[in-house]
Design a protein around this motif. Sequence first.
Motif, PDB file in Angstrom:
ATOM      1  N   PRO A 197       0.831  -1.209   0.000  1.00  0.00           N
ATOM      2  CA  PRO A 197       0.000   0.000   0.000  1.00  0.00           C
ATOM      3  C   PRO A 197       0.869   1.264   0.000  1.00  0.00           C
ATOM      4  O   PRO A 197       1.856   1.337   0.723  1.00  0.00           O
ATOM      5  CB  PRO A 197      -0.797  -0.116   1.309  1.00  0.00           C
ATOM      6  CG  PRO A 197      -0.739  -1.567   1.665  1.00  0.00           C
ATOM      7  CD  PRO A 197       0.573  -2.067   1.159  1.00  0.00           C
ATOM      8  N   HIS A 198       0.523   2.207  -0.834  1.00  0.00           N
ATOM      9  CA  HIS A 198       1.220   3.497  -0.911  1.00  0.00           C
ATOM     10  C   HIS A 198       2.675   3.352  -1.356  1.00  0.00           C
ATOM     11  O   HIS A 198       3.531   4.150  -0.961  1.00  0.00           O
ATOM     12  CB  HIS A 198       1.162   4.228   0.434  1.00  0.00           C
ATOM     13  CG  HIS A 198      -0.205   4.320   1.026  1.00  0.00           C
ATOM     14  ND1 HIS A 198      -1.223   5.050   0.431  1.00  0.00           N
ATOM     15  CD2 HIS A 198      -0.736   3.760   2.137  1.00  0.00           C
ATOM     16  CE1 HIS A 198      -2.314   4.947   1.170  1.00  0.00           C
ATOM     17  NE2 HIS A 198      -2.052   4.166   2.201  1.00  0.00           N
ATOM     18  N   GLN A 199       2.943   2.351  -2.174  1.00  0.00           N
ATOM     19  CA  GLN A 199       4.291   2.179  -2.709  1.00  0.00           C
ATOM     20  C   GLN A 199       4.292   2.337  -4.222  1.00  0.00           C
ATOM     21  O   GLN A 199       3.287   2.057  -4.886  1.00  0.00           O
ATOM     22  CB  GLN A 199       4.863   0.795  -2.360  1.00  0.00           C
ATOM     23  CG  GLN A 199       5.296   0.664  -0.913  1.00  0.00           C
ATOM     24  CD  GLN A 199       6.022  -0.639  -0.669  1.00  0.00           C
ATOM     25  OE1 GLN A 199       5.728  -1.671  -1.281  1.00  0.00           O
ATOM     26  NE2 GLN A 199       6.980  -0.609   0.241  1.00  0.00           N
ATOM     27  N   VAL A 200       5.440   2.788  -4.746  1.00  0.00           N
ATOM     28  CA  VAL A 200       5.626   2.920  -6.183  1.00  0.00           C
ATOM     29  C   VAL A 200       7.013   2.392  -6.540  1.00  0.00           C
ATOM     30  O   VAL A 200       7.867   2.205  -5.666  1.00  0.00           O
ATOM     31  CB  VAL A 200       5.488   4.383  -6.663  1.00  0.00           C
ATOM     32  CG1 VAL A 200       4.078   4.893  -6.455  1.00  0.00           C
ATOM     33  CG2 VAL A 200       6.505   5.275  -5.963  1.00  0.00           C
ATOM     34  N   ILE A 201       7.219   2.174  -7.833  1.00  0.00           N
ATOM     35  CA  ILE A 201       8.527   1.783  -8.329  1.00  0.00           C
ATOM     36  C   ILE A 201       9.146   2.986  -9.023  1.00  0.00           C
ATOM     37  O   ILE A 201       8.554   3.567  -9.927  1.00  0.00           O
ATOM     38  CB  ILE A 201       8.431   0.602  -9.310  1.00  0.00           C
ATOM     39  CG1 ILE A 201       7.861  -0.630  -8.601  1.00  0.00           C
ATOM     40  CG2 ILE A 201       9.807   0.281  -9.899  1.00  0.00           C
ATOM     41  CD1 ILE A 201       7.559  -1.777  -9.526  1.00  0.00           C
ATOM     42  N   ALA A 202      10.346   3.373  -8.575  1.00  0.00           N
ATOM     43  CA  ALA A 202      11.081   4.464  -9.207  1.00  0.00           C
ATOM     44  C   ALA A 202      12.036   3.868 -10.235  1.00  0.00           C
ATOM     45  O   ALA A 202      12.786   2.940  -9.928  1.00  0.00           O
ATOM     46  CB  ALA A 202      11.847   5.271  -8.167  1.00  0.00           C
ATOM     47  N   VAL A 203      11.990   4.398 -11.445  1.00  0.00           N
ATOM     48  CA  VAL A 203      12.807   3.888 -12.549  1.00  0.00           C
ATOM     49  C   VAL A 203      13.653   5.026 -13.104  1.00  0.00           C
ATOM     50  O   VAL A 203      13.143   6.106 -13.391  1.00  0.00           O
ATOM     51  CB  VAL A 203      11.929   3.292 -13.666  1.00  0.00           C
ATOM     52  CG1 VAL A 203      12.807   2.742 -14.788  1.00  0.00           C
ATOM     53  CG2 VAL A 203      11.026   2.196 -13.112  1.00  0.00           C
ATOM     54  N   SER A 204      14.959   4.768 -13.251  1.00  0.00           N
ATOM     55  CA  SER A 204      15.870   5.775 -13.796  1.00  0.00           C
ATOM     56  C   SER A 204      16.929   5.100 -14.651  1.00  0.00           C
ATOM     57  O   SER A 204      17.257   3.925 -14.451  1.00  0.00           O
ATOM     58  CB  SER A 204      16.543   6.560 -12.673  1.00  0.00           C
ATOM     59  OG  SER A 204      17.525   7.437 -13.171  1.00  0.00           O
ATOM     60  N   GLN A 205      17.453   5.854 -15.613  1.00  0.00           N
ATOM     61  CA  GLN A 205      18.578   5.361 -16.403  1.00  0.00           C
ATOM     62  C   GLN A 205      19.906   5.605 -15.702  1.00  0.00           C
ATOM     63  O   GLN A 205      20.950   5.227 -16.222  1.00  0.00           O
ATOM     64  CB  GLN A 205      18.583   6.019 -17.779  1.00  0.00           C
ATOM     65  CG  GLN A 205      17.456   5.534 -18.689  1.00  0.00           C
ATOM     66  CD  GLN A 205      17.560   6.114 -20.088  1.00  0.00           C
ATOM     67  OE1 GLN A 205      16.866   7.049 -20.437  1.00  0.00           O
ATOM     68  NE2 GLN A 205      18.443   5.540 -20.891  1.00  0.00           N
ATOM     69  N   SER A 206      19.864   6.207 -14.530  1.00  0.00           N
ATOM     70  CA  SER A 206      21.073   6.478 -13.750  1.00  0.00           C
ATOM     71  C   SER A 206      21.078   5.616 -12.495  1.00  0.00           C
ATOM     72  O   SER A 206      20.152   5.671 -11.694  1.00  0.00           O
ATOM     73  CB  SER A 206      21.128   7.962 -13.369  1.00  0.00           C
ATOM     74  OG  SER A 206      22.107   8.196 -12.369  1.00  0.00           O
ATOM     75  N   PHE A 207      22.134   4.832 -12.319  1.00  0.00           N
ATOM     76  CA  PHE A 207      22.267   4.026 -11.107  1.00  0.00           C
ATOM     77  C   PHE A 207      22.352   4.923  -9.884  1.00  0.00           C
ATOM     78  O   PHE A 207      21.795   4.624  -8.826  1.00  0.00           O
ATOM     79  CB  PHE A 207      23.518   3.145 -11.204  1.00  0.00           C
ATOM     80  CG  PHE A 207      23.780   2.330  -9.971  1.00  0.00           C
ATOM     81  CD1 PHE A 207      23.122   1.127  -9.773  1.00  0.00           C
ATOM     82  CD2 PHE A 207      24.673   2.765  -9.006  1.00  0.00           C
ATOM     83  CE1 PHE A 207      23.353   0.366  -8.620  1.00  0.00           C
ATOM     84  CE2 PHE A 207      24.911   2.022  -7.861  1.00  0.00           C
ATOM     85  CZ  PHE A 207      24.251   0.820  -7.672  1.00  0.00           C
ATOM     86  N   GLY A 208      23.049   6.059 -10.017  1.00  0.00           N
ATOM     87  CA  GLY A 208      23.193   6.982  -8.900  1.00  0.00           C
ATOM     88  C   GLY A 208      21.871   7.563  -8.451  1.00  0.00           C
ATOM     89  O   GLY A 208      21.630   7.715  -7.247  1.00  0.00           O
ATOM     90  N   VAL A 209      20.994   7.892  -9.394  1.00  0.00           N
ATOM     91  CA  VAL A 209      19.673   8.427  -9.045  1.00  0.00           C
ATOM     92  C   VAL A 209      18.855   7.371  -8.316  1.00  0.00           C
ATOM     93  O   VAL A 209      18.209   7.664  -7.293  1.00  0.00           O
ATOM     94  CB  VAL A 209      18.935   8.909 -10.312  1.00  0.00           C
ATOM     95  CG1 VAL A 209      17.456   9.174 -10.002  1.00  0.00           C
ATOM     96  CG2 VAL A 209      19.587  10.168 -10.860  1.00  0.00           C
ATOM     97  N   ALA A 210      18.859   6.142  -8.812  1.00  0.00           N
ATOM     98  CA  ALA A 210      18.116   5.066  -8.152  1.00  0.00           C
ATOM     99  C   ALA A 210      18.636   4.844  -6.734  1.00  0.00           C
ATOM    100  O   ALA A 210      17.855   4.648  -5.789  1.00  0.00           O
ATOM    101  CB  ALA A 210      18.213   3.782  -8.968  1.00  0.00           C
TER     102      ALA A 210
END
Length: 320
Positions: A227-240
């Motif tokens: 509940p209340h979770q999302v998946i963050a997706v980035s092309q940068s390992f550092g951002v993730a």
Amino acid sequence: MTEKILPRAYVNRRFHSLAGIWLVIFLLEHLITNSQAALYIGDWGQGFVKMVNDIHDMPYLQAIEILFLGFPIVFHAALGIKYIFTSKSNAFEKSKHKPKLSKYSRNHAFSWQRLTSWVLLLGIVLHVIQMRFMEYPISVKGGIGHQYYMVRVNMDPGLYKVAARLQAHLYNEQQVQKEKENLLTYGQKADAGDTYEPQMAKQAQDQMLGELLSEYVEKLSKKELGPHQVIAVSQSFGVATLLSVRQTFKSPLMITLYTIFVIAACYHAFNGLWSAMIAWGVTLSARSQQVMRWIAIGSTIGLTLLGLAAIWLTYLVNLR
């Protein structure tokens, strides 16, 4: 002529000391990197992202981590545990039949060095499990020439603003399902195109893209959302990684545990460095030991403040 052989205990202590000095250098790099997620207000952690990406892009990174980080930690910890059980502290009263020398500061330092060892032993194990396995970004190819990194994070009022600043995309459960539907639609169109006999190169490209997209959606789906979770997706390992760190420091419990961990690590590192300078003959005079003592105290305070800044300011101030 009698051959002189150094006692094993002497050699072990010297290697234990060398491993400790090397780990002090790593601790400096680690906390300086982490502090950039918090102290450059308005920079949105770009310094942290750059340094993490530079490390992640190093060739033979896993071999480097094992040889130059994992092995020194295990070696230093193994001998440290032995010394904990064979050394005797006399800074605190344990028995009327054993002396107590609490008026000497070095006796207290000796005792706290062993007490912080237990904190670090447990803390390092839990830190590695959390950041290297449980929260480590999932890597997947999402298209030709594109690498994506995914982490699971909890929703909060500022998350979408932060993600937009860092050029990361957020997927909730409904959006993940939509990606699956889009992939199915893409596959049906590709199959329909076969009846019109497209060029072989186009067919091969579509097939490759379809496989990559399929892998992307599969990995996206494996990150089960609560509940209340999302998946963050980035092309940068550092951002993730930065979003994962931000997620960690949203928790009051994690902030408390990491505060204890960082204070123990900084004290243990520089008190051990003070002792190592004596062991290696760098500071033999009373004057040089006093100077090294003040250097160690200043370094402990300075590095502790950097570590605490990363813990307390990453989410609460810079990436809110």
